[in-house]
Enzyme design. Structure first.
Site, PDB file in Angstrom:
ATOM      1  N   TYR A   1     -16.570  -6.586   1.492  1.00 18.14           N
ATOM      2  CA  TYR A   1     -16.111  -7.866   2.050  1.00 18.14           C
ATOM      3  C   TYR A   1     -16.383  -7.926   3.548  1.00 18.14           C
ATOM      4  O   TYR A   1     -16.153  -6.946   4.274  1.00 18.14           O
ATOM      5  CB  TYR A   1     -14.611  -8.030   1.837  1.00 18.14           C
ATOM      6  CG  TYR A   1     -14.228  -8.416   0.428  1.00 18.14           C
ATOM      7  CD1 TYR A   1     -14.696  -9.586  -0.154  1.00 18.14           C
ATOM      8  CD2 TYR A   1     -13.362  -7.618  -0.306  1.00 18.14           C
ATOM      9  CE1 TYR A   1     -14.337  -9.948  -1.440  1.00 18.14           C
ATOM     10  CE2 TYR A   1     -12.975  -7.969  -1.592  1.00 18.14           C
ATOM     11  CZ  TYR A   1     -13.476  -9.130  -2.155  1.00 18.14           C
ATOM     12  OH  TYR A   1     -13.100  -9.484  -3.424  1.00 18.14           O
TER      13      TYR A   1
ATOM     14  N   LYS B   1      15.702   9.941  -0.981  1.00 18.16           N
ATOM     15  CA  LYS B   1      15.719   8.469  -1.035  1.00 18.16           C
ATOM     16  C   LYS B   1      14.303   7.961  -1.284  1.00 18.16           C
ATOM     17  O   LYS B   1      13.343   8.735  -1.185  1.00 18.16           O
ATOM     18  CB  LYS B   1      16.256   7.934   0.294  1.00 18.16           C
ATOM     19  CG  LYS B   1      15.393   8.334   1.492  1.00 18.16           C
ATOM     20  CD  LYS B   1      16.132   8.174   2.799  1.00 18.16           C
ATOM     21  CE  LYS B   1      15.232   8.530   3.964  1.00 18.16           C
ATOM     22  NZ  LYS B   1      15.984   8.682   5.212  1.00 18.16           N
TER      23      LYS B   1
HETATM   24  C1  PLP Z   1      15.715   9.874   5.748  1.00 16.44           C
HETATM   25  C2  PLP Z   1      16.739  10.559   6.540  1.00 16.44           C
HETATM   26  C3  PLP Z   1      16.638  11.931   6.823  1.00 16.44           C
HETATM   27  C4  PLP Z   1      15.404  12.735   6.481  1.00 16.44           C
HETATM   28  O1  PLP Z   1      14.447  12.511   7.487  1.00 16.44           O
HETATM   29  P1  PLP Z   1      13.019  13.267   7.526  1.00 16.44           P
HETATM   30  O2  PLP Z   1      12.450  12.822   8.816  1.00 16.44           O
HETATM   31  O3  PLP Z   1      12.243  12.768   6.357  1.00 16.44           O
HETATM   32  O4  PLP Z   1      13.302  14.705   7.466  1.00 16.44           O
HETATM   33  C5  PLP Z   1      17.693  12.529   7.465  1.00 16.44           C
HETATM   34  N1  PLP Z   1      18.788  11.826   7.843  1.00 16.44           N
HETATM   35  C6  PLP Z   1      18.909  10.504   7.620  1.00 16.44           C
HETATM   36  C7  PLP Z   1      20.133   9.787   8.065  1.00 16.44           C
HETATM   37  C8  PLP Z   1      17.890   9.824   6.982  1.00 16.44           C
HETATM   38  O5  PLP Z   1      18.003   8.511   6.776  1.00 16.44           O
END
Ligand code: PLP
Length: 365
Positions: free
Chosen positions: A261, A39
């Protein structure tokens, strides 16, 4: 035609490292199938390239957050099963998910109602998400039998399995994980279908969470999901992302002169200060304080003064050989994203996802 532009900030993605990290996942959880979380554009690494590399390496499935992300993968002709982690938001999405043969997470009764509005004979593959204590998404544990019945009432529907998510998997001494795993298993006693519990931290820390499917994300990109300054290298992982820019100016400043800055950094002595062509508009967090490291010629140099939109300044006292044009690593091999994230009060997850479209991506096999 060659481009007249010299890439200013680059993110080089090492796909061999990602394949190596998948192999590490399989060493941790040899009995589990792997659903790779790609994702958020594979955590900023480029979902299509990462997806191809993982599919080549035999990953069992992908997980994305939403339909748009799944569509990108399908349009790139990736054929492995894709799970929609948050399920669908509308009837139109349900139709499209069915058409793309996605595996749809159902986490609430309103989603179940929505899917029931599809034609009876429309095939669908569903993951039911149960809330074992995190209280983010998921049905109550007690709903499992009812959900199974709902599925069995639709012969065109297939059960992909049962999912839950751990709230504290990265804390090895937190009893919550054990409670969540037990509650999940108990709720599913006698109920058929594959189970999936663990993200990266879950599968590294908790053997009991390595069930039918594991769902690693962060560790595939080579970073450690564990707190307390732990790095991916300590877990046998290889960082997949290297973010680089270059020095575009080097100044010799007098004691008492200030930098950037707000004039927040004052030179304690006569010293060389470099200007690096990267800033918060590229994804370098503005909150990074004086002292946070970058890497030049393999050596750490501290940021001085404020991060601005397109530039940062660095203390070159330890690098007499540094010149304008030299490469500067923001994070990557030699400077873990976990360490930089610590300076910004955040996690490698957020650094990876925070790169902007001004960064040039290079994918290496
Ligand atoms: C993003 C996600 C994962 C992966 O998590 P990591 O901590 O990056 O390994 C697993 N399960 C769900 C439901 C997620 O949303």
């Amino acid at each position: 035609m060659t481009s007249p532009f010299t890439p200013r900030v680059t993110a080089t993605i090492d796909l061999a490292a990602i394949r190596h990290n998948l192999a590490r996942v399989r060493e941790y959880a040899p009995g589990s199938k792997v659903m790779a979380a790609i994702k958020a554009d594979a955590y900023g690494h480029g979902a299509v390239s990462v997806g191809r590399a993982l599919q080549q390496a035999g990953v069992d499935a992908f997980a994305v957050a939403c339909l748009e992300e799944a569509l990108v993968l399908r349009e790139a002709a990736l054929t492995a099963p894709i799970t929609l982690l948050e399920g669908v938001l509308s009837l139109e999405e349900a139709e499209e998910a069915a058409r793309l043969q996605l595996q749809v997470v159902v986490h609430d009764f309103w989603q179940l109602e929505l899917l029931r509005r599809l034609p009876q004979e429309r095939p669908l593959t569903l993951w039911f998400k149960l809330d074992s204590g995190m209280h983010r998404l998921g049905f109550p544990l007690a709903a499992a039998a009812e959900l199974l019945a709902a599925l069995q009432a639709r012969p065109a529907w297939t059960l992909a399995g049962w999912i839950t998510h751990l709230a504290c998997a990265d804390e090895a001494d937190n009893p919550m994980t054990q409670r969540q795993v037990q509650a999940f298993e108990q709720a599913l006693q006698g109920i058929p279908g594959p189970r999936s519990i663990a993200n990266s931290a879950g599968l590294i820390v908790w053997p009991q969470a390595r069930v039918d499917w594991v769902r690693p994300g962060l560790m595939l990109y080579g970073a450690s999901p564990l707190p307390g300054g732990s790095t991916g290298a300590e877990l046998g992982l290889r960082p997949a992302m290297c973010v680089e820019s270059r020095l575009i100016a080097v100044h010799e400043l007098e004691a008492g002169e200030t930098v950037g800055y707000g004039a927040t950094f004052r030179c304690p002595e006569r010293m060389r200060v470099g200007v690096v062509a990267v800033g918060y508009a590229d994804g370098v967090h503005r909150i990074l304080p004086t002292g946070a490291p970058v890497l030049i010629h393999g050596k750490r140099a501290p940021i001085v003064g404020r991060v601005s939109m397109d530039m940062i300044s660095v203390d070159l006292r330890g690098l007499p050989q540094a010149r304008a044009g030299d490469t500067v690593v923001l994070w990557g091999p030699g400077l873990p994203a976990e360490e930089v994230a610590g300076w910004a009060g955040t996690l490698a997850y957020e650094l990876f996802c925070g790169l902007t479209n001004r960064v040039h991506f290079i994918h290496r096999n």
